[in-house]
Design an enzyme around this catalytic site. Structure first.
Site, mmCIF file in Angstrom:
data_model
loop_
_atom_site.group_PDB
_atom_site.id
_atom_site.type_symbol
_atom_site.label_atom_id
_atom_site.label_comp_id
_atom_site.label_asym_id
_atom_site.label_seq_id
_atom_site.Cartn_x
_atom_site.Cartn_y
_atom_site.Cartn_z
ATOM 1 N N GLU B 60 5.512 1.064 47.091
ATOM 2 C CA GLU B 60 4.881 -0.007 46.324
ATOM 3 C C GLU B 60 3.568 -0.474 46.930
ATOM 4 O OE1 GLU B 60 8.136 0.183 46.902
ATOM 5 O OE2 GLU B 60 9.156 -0.025 44.976
ATOM 6 N N HIS B 129 17.650 -8.303 44.742
ATOM 7 C CA HIS B 129 17.146 -7.796 43.465
ATOM 8 C C HIS B 129 17.038 -8.873 42.392
ATOM 9 C CE1 HIS B 129 17.766 -3.889 45.240
ATOM 10 N NE2 HIS B 129 17.540 -3.241 44.125
HETATM 11 C C1 TPP Z 1 11.431 -1.031 47.557
HETATM 12 C C2 TPP Z 1 12.270 -0.507 46.447
HETATM 13 N N1 TPP Z 1 11.683 0.183 45.454
HETATM 14 C C3 TPP Z 1 12.403 0.687 44.437
HETATM 15 C C4 TPP Z 1 13.755 0.503 44.390
HETATM 16 C C5 TPP Z 1 14.567 1.054 43.212
HETATM 17 N N2 TPP Z 1 15.331 2.237 43.646
HETATM 18 C C6 TPP Z 1 16.573 2.114 44.107
HETATM 19 S S1 TPP Z 1 17.189 3.550 44.642
HETATM 20 C C7 TPP Z 1 15.789 4.392 44.238
HETATM 21 C C8 TPP Z 1 15.721 5.876 44.474
HETATM 22 C C9 TPP Z 1 15.938 6.218 45.921
HETATM 23 O O1 TPP Z 1 16.119 7.593 46.078
HETATM 24 P P1 TPP Z 1 16.554 8.240 47.450
HETATM 25 O O2 TPP Z 1 15.860 7.559 48.574
HETATM 26 O O3 TPP Z 1 16.354 9.703 47.357
HETATM 27 O O4 TPP Z 1 18.107 7.900 47.621
HETATM 28 P P2 TPP Z 1 19.312 8.355 46.712
HETATM 29 O O5 TPP Z 1 19.400 7.372 45.600
HETATM 30 O O6 TPP Z 1 19.063 9.739 46.257
HETATM 31 O O7 TPP Z 1 20.517 8.251 47.587
HETATM 32 C C10 TPP Z 1 14.857 3.538 43.684
HETATM 33 C C11 TPP Z 1 13.537 3.929 43.213
HETATM 34 C C12 TPP Z 1 14.335 -0.260 45.426
HETATM 35 N N3 TPP Z 1 15.638 -0.544 45.436
HETATM 36 N N4 TPP Z 1 13.580 -0.724 46.445
#
Ligand code: TPP
Ligand code: TPP
Ligand code: MG
Ligand code: MG
Lengths: 357, 331, 331, 357
Positions: B60, B129
């Site tokens: 972000e 959140h």
């Molecule tokens: C700072 C922030 N940005 C966006 C999100 C929304 N979000 C939650 S999980 C995620 C994807 C994360 O993917 P990854 O790190 O590969 O983990 P996985 O879900 O595959 O275990 C996003 C974009 C968040 N929770 N926090």
């Protein structure tokens, strides 16, 4: 700083070979002006005519001069708080810069920005930023903007050796490589972030620029005392940006003679006086360039002296200009907050924007 | 008029502005190929392609800073925070670079960006959140903050926000995305609502209720019950934009009713509600017949428990109770 | 009593707490070998060594998050932000992890940290370096916010802050660091001032002035002039801690004087001043003879210009004018 | 996932060779319990008995099981929102976990945290964190704390392949290497961050773990479907942490079968059904481990089935427990905000802490 391996003859690179004598002399004039401008700030600062911080670039002049000398119409520049030299390299006048340091209304930022915040978007210079590495996503954005508009250009974004450890820089690197954004990050490695030496602030392999490998990004390391080398290697990065829309990290080794800012009373404690003296004597970029041009038969001691004297006079005149310039008015505090208010648009006149009683 | 969903109204605003100005670009996590986590940008990538609708990594600070930088060159990025709660990792870009770059450059730089996304509690997603940072950002001169409660307001304000030459932080609600409402047909012309104009969502004479965003819906519900069950005529002022603020609309209403309750989902300490009360007591002091009261979220981080979270938030019942507590004793 | 500097008082607090509890560790940029950018930690590294006084890279999110994590295991980090303004790059750690980890774990985790540094305008360092985020952080339940105005308060509150088992954000002032004041001799025993207790820095009967941090000094100056030149007896309530807040001290004073002016260097929108006015109008409504007024910084980013910046900030003159504007017309 | 080079026989590594049959069976029980627990959430979630998000770990079980099986008294664990399996691996009970999902007061976080925020500090499990990569500095701090207290231990901090692009992670890596902090960052690379494939979110050279080179940090890449390999390579990192106080990045390749969260209706659009099927059929870590133990003669189909059935029953019982458990009270909203208030100390009783009218 003690690189002794024989390096290629950078003066023979096309970008340097094609320099006219006049252009080379202009570069000398520029580094003299950078230095004299900053030296000119010392007295008024100590007299309390300026406020806040004053981060001097003295010792590093070849970096801004060399890199920015390659910039064309669609190439943009953004840097941190140690921004005076970049401003001059982009074509800003000493008067507006000095007036800004004095906090005057005729300063480049109307006295609102001060030493850390010189700006001249009309000259592709986007500041001057005080939050360490906070400018690195902005630089990414400027490069993105150039590409978005379909122009062949780039953004050179400077940061310090300490600044590389901010998260925003890391995020910017990944985006730059992933989205093919023509940004060039120049790490001006002067060996210290305030009182902390490179080894105490960063974990790295061989050098700082190599961190680019993490993103499969191109990088190079540059001896900053040599204007020819700075130009030769920066041009490669600019070509990469222009032709392939690809980013680069350049680590340019350099040194600052003064403290972190003028308020840094410690700067002879965290580094030895010998270290400072050695750099000044053997690696000073202004001297080295002068000597080079004398060796090339382009300058003489006298003509060099003349140029330097003019720079000194220009700086002195800018101090006078700044001293005599008007302060901003108290009312002007509310200008430049909202574009719509400043431009007296309907949006600017709808609803309350400011909330003092 | 057509009834469309809030998310659809937003999408229509994007689509029209993408059409109108080639500098408008939508960026964010999952906004393109995935169609947006909450489907607000559905179909836009397919229509407008990679250049105009851009997926970003989970960075972000990086991509919002990128948008700010690009905006200085005339690009007009509309950036989605998947949740406004994620402002915390981009805070420096949001409050230093976007809010100050115009000022620190003496007006030479310009930052025509929109940052948008949902900012609300009530969906059991926990403390990190469920932030409602309207007041947080309104506190920074240089920023504008908008929070629409209806599909029409969402569309009209979004179009103004995109055309505005200052940074506008646009706060939506995951609970409103599916809400339907009348929105003028695009065929009937450009539909734009200026920032800084409140909307009297219901007229009344006995008490002024001020709200914004999803609290407006609860406030209207409370007003209806107050009328039907208590014979109290409540005026509901929907701020729509927090900064710039339509102070006159609030003060005029309070001068008429002499009583006010602020409904503001954010926490009480230094919230938008505190700012409004400060203004009212200053500008309508002599008109006030009772202390100004407020209904906020209970002053703790957002609880997860689905059985309980709604108790932490403003509700029609709490609004009614608060109103009753400041009404004159019945004759 | 001894007169010592504010910075020295802080240093004494650190030194005593480092001695008392081996879990106390001081971290931050330049706090060790450089002795601190503002020399607050001078000599501590030499005395306590690498383990207890730790220099960090310029990575506020990283090292503050590290301190939070370590605190969950019982370490008690006291972390310096060279300027509180740099909170912006560590905001997520400060308002999500520190403020919420206890809550989200149902009380299983514990975050006994102190984050400290200067938070003030008035030194011509521009918009990004002059933030005053007391209100910003007080808005997050789970956090405590302290802002001392004198050397004695600085020492006594710092010692409480370090012993407190919740996150305490301690806001100092570069302009106060050099100020001298009486501080009890360590030989006379442990000197601790509890959080949540305001200090009546001057008694008075005609108007209540509420302030915190460096504004207290200006407010006292104004009170003196009000007495001498206008015959107005002003009571000065120094909050010392913003959250927890000594609400009783404020309300009792206003009940006595019926008039109040809040002096708060932060910006007006949603500032601490707005919160205080909200409380006063609620808890002392019937006692008020005039609207509560406030003196804030002018509502724009901090200007650099040394000739002008002080005009943007609260001053004795502005406080006096504001007080005069709400006093009854002289008979 | 299609690594075909012959890899060493990880089962012969001491850390695996020394496993008793019982321990191997316990590992099988654990992965079954992880899977059955999460499968058990599906019905109540779809019935609206849970709120918010539900990020399932199904498909990735070997990662949490293998790594955490190596943890001793002074080794700590922290992860992101996809935290159910780590919680069970650390020894948390299904009941408290399921009750938390239901938002009940007997949940591990008293119904305050939900799916993303399981905690058991008494079992060295520190959550469960919802802000992507926000836990990475905390993991650094836990490891710092262990070292500060003079203990031989470490912290394993998990994050996703998308999370590596957050600035806080980068800052943590530099500090970890610079200050010799015994933290092990495990990138659970399931190929996607929500709907974004690894290639669309990260620029990298060869693999994600190699970013460690930027900080001169040790790293390795691990085939996550094989419990033996996970344990063998993790033990190397743990030894490095314990004996040298040095950090490591491990990238463990794995896969999630379900959507990003249960609300992700798109997950068969951004990846092909074949991809999912292939993983399930050929790479399922629960099946592979079962087969392995059958091949080793430690399990039979029947005994395996028995274990799985027990896990399923345990999950069903936890659903019943959770359904019948009490909700938190409204008053409890104000608990667990301030330690001093909760503990009714003098500090907790001085000044106003909460500000509703
Ligand atoms: C700072 C922030 N940005 C966006 C999100 C929304 N979000 C939650 S999980 C995620 C994807 C994360 O993917 P990854 O790190 O590969 O983990 P996985 O879900 O595959 O275990 C996003 C974009 C968040 N929770 N926090
Ligand atoms: C986020 C943030 N943290 C800390 C500071 C204070 N600070 C200003 S400059 C500086 C040192 C930066 O060193 P380096 O990046 O090497 O640049 P140099 O000063 O050597 O040009 C620090 C710590 C800041 N301005 N912003
Ligand atoms: Mg440096
Ligand atoms: Mg992933």
């Amino acid at each position: 700083m003690d690189i002794t391996t024989t390096s290629p003859d950078y003066s023979s690179y096309p970008i340097n070979k094609n320099l006219s004598s006049e252009e080379k002399i202009d570069l000398y004039r520029l580094v003299c002006r950078m230095r004299r401008f900053e030296q000119g700030t010392q007295k008024p600062y100590s007299q309390g005519k300026m406020g806040g911080f004053l981060h001097l670039y003295i010792g590093q002049e070849s970096v801004a001069a060399g890199t920015i000398s390659l910039c064309g119409e669609n190439d943009h520049v953004i840097t941190a708080y140690r921004c005076h030299a970049h401003a001059l390299a982009c074509g800003m006048e000493m008067n507006e810069c000095m007036a800004e340091l004095f906090g005057k209304y005729s300063g480049c930022s109307k006295g609102k920005g001060g030493s850390m915040h010189f700006f001249a978007p009309d000259k592709n210079f986007w500041g001057g930023h005080g939050i360490v590495a906070g400018q690195t996503p902005l630089g990414l954005g400027l490069a993105y903007g150039v590409k978005y508009k379909g122009l062949k250009g780039c953004c050179i974004c400077y940061l310090g050796d300490g600044a590389i450890n901010q998260g925003a820089f890391h995020e910017s690197l990944n985006i730059a490589e992933l989205h093919n954004i023509p940004v060039i990050y120049v790490i001006e490695n002067n060996g210290y972030s305030m009182g902390t030496s490179q080894n105490r602030s960063s974990a790295y392999k061989n050098c700082l620029a190599q961190r680019a490998d993490a993103y499969d990004m191109q990088w190079d390391i540059v001896n900053g005392e040599d204007l020819y080398e700075v130009r030769a290697k920066t041009q490669i990065a600019i070509d990469r940006a222009h032709n392939e829309c690809k980013p680069t990290i350049l680590e340019i080794t350099t040194y600052r003679y003064y403290g972190h800012s003028v308020a840094d009373a410690n700067h002879k404690k965290y580094r030895t006086p010998e270290e400072i003296t050695k750099y000044k004597e053997d690696h000073d970029p202004v001297n080295l360039w002068k000597q080079r041009l004398i060796d090339e038969g382009i300058l003489t001691e006298e003509s060099a002296k003349q140029i330097d004297t003019e720079a000194k006079q220009e700086a002195a005149a800018s101090v006078k200009f700044a001293e005599e310039a008007e302060n901003p008015t108290v009312e002007s505090i509310f200008d430049d907050v909202y574009w719509e208010v400043d431009n007296d648009t309907e949006a600017g006149n709808t609803g309350r924007h400011f909330f003092n009683d | 008029m057509r009834e469309i969903e809030y998310r659809h109204a937003l999408r229509e605003a994007f689509d029209e502005e993408l059409e109108r100005d080639e500098n408008v670009v939508i960026m964010g996590e999952e906004v393109a190929q995935y169609n947006g986590a909450y489907k607000v940008t559905q179909g836009l990538w397919e229509k407008w392609g990679d250049k105009r609708i851009v997926d970003t990594p989970i960075s972000e600070a990086g991509f919002i800073g990128m948008g700010i930088g690009a905006s200085m060159l005339g690009v007009r990025p509309v950036m989605e925070l998947m949740f406004w709660s994620f402002h915390s990792v981009a805070f420096d870009q949001l409050v230093n670079n976007a809010a100050n770059v115009r000022y620190m450059s003496g007006g030479k730089c310009n930052c025509p960006i929109v940052v948008r996304g949902p900012a609300n509690g009530g969906t059991n997603v926990g403390a990190t959140h469920s932030h409602t940072p309207e007041g947080l950002f309104s506190a920074f001169p240089g920023l504008k903050v908008v929070s629409p409660a209806t599909p029409a307001d969402a569309k009209g304000l979004m179009k103004s926000a995109i055309r505005d030459n200052d940074p506008v932080y646009f706060m939506e609600s995951t609970l409103l995305y599916g809400m339907k409402g009348d929105v003028p047909d695009p065929a009937d012309g450009d539909f734009v609502i200026p920032l800084g104009v409140a909307d009297i969502k219901r007229e009344g004479t006995d008490v002024t209720l001020v709200a914004h965003g999803q609290s407006v819906i609860k406030t209207l519900e409370a007003a209806e019950i107050l009328q039907n069950e208590h014979g109290i005529s409540a005026e509901v002022v929907d701020l729509r934009s927090i900064r710039p603020l339509d102070q006159d609309a609030i003060i005029n209403s309070v001068k008429k009713t002499s009583r006010a309750v602020i409904v503001d989902e954010s926490k009480p300490f230094c919230g938008v509600s505190a700012q409004l009360i400060t203004l009212i007591q200053e500008y309508a002091f002599d008109y006030l017949d009772a202390p100004i009261k407020r209904v906020n979220s209970l002053d703790a981080p957002a609880i997860y428990s689905p059985a309980i979270e709604h108790e932490q938030l403003p509700s029609a019942k709490k609004i009614i109770d608060k109103v009753l507590s400041i009404m004159p004793a019945k004759a």
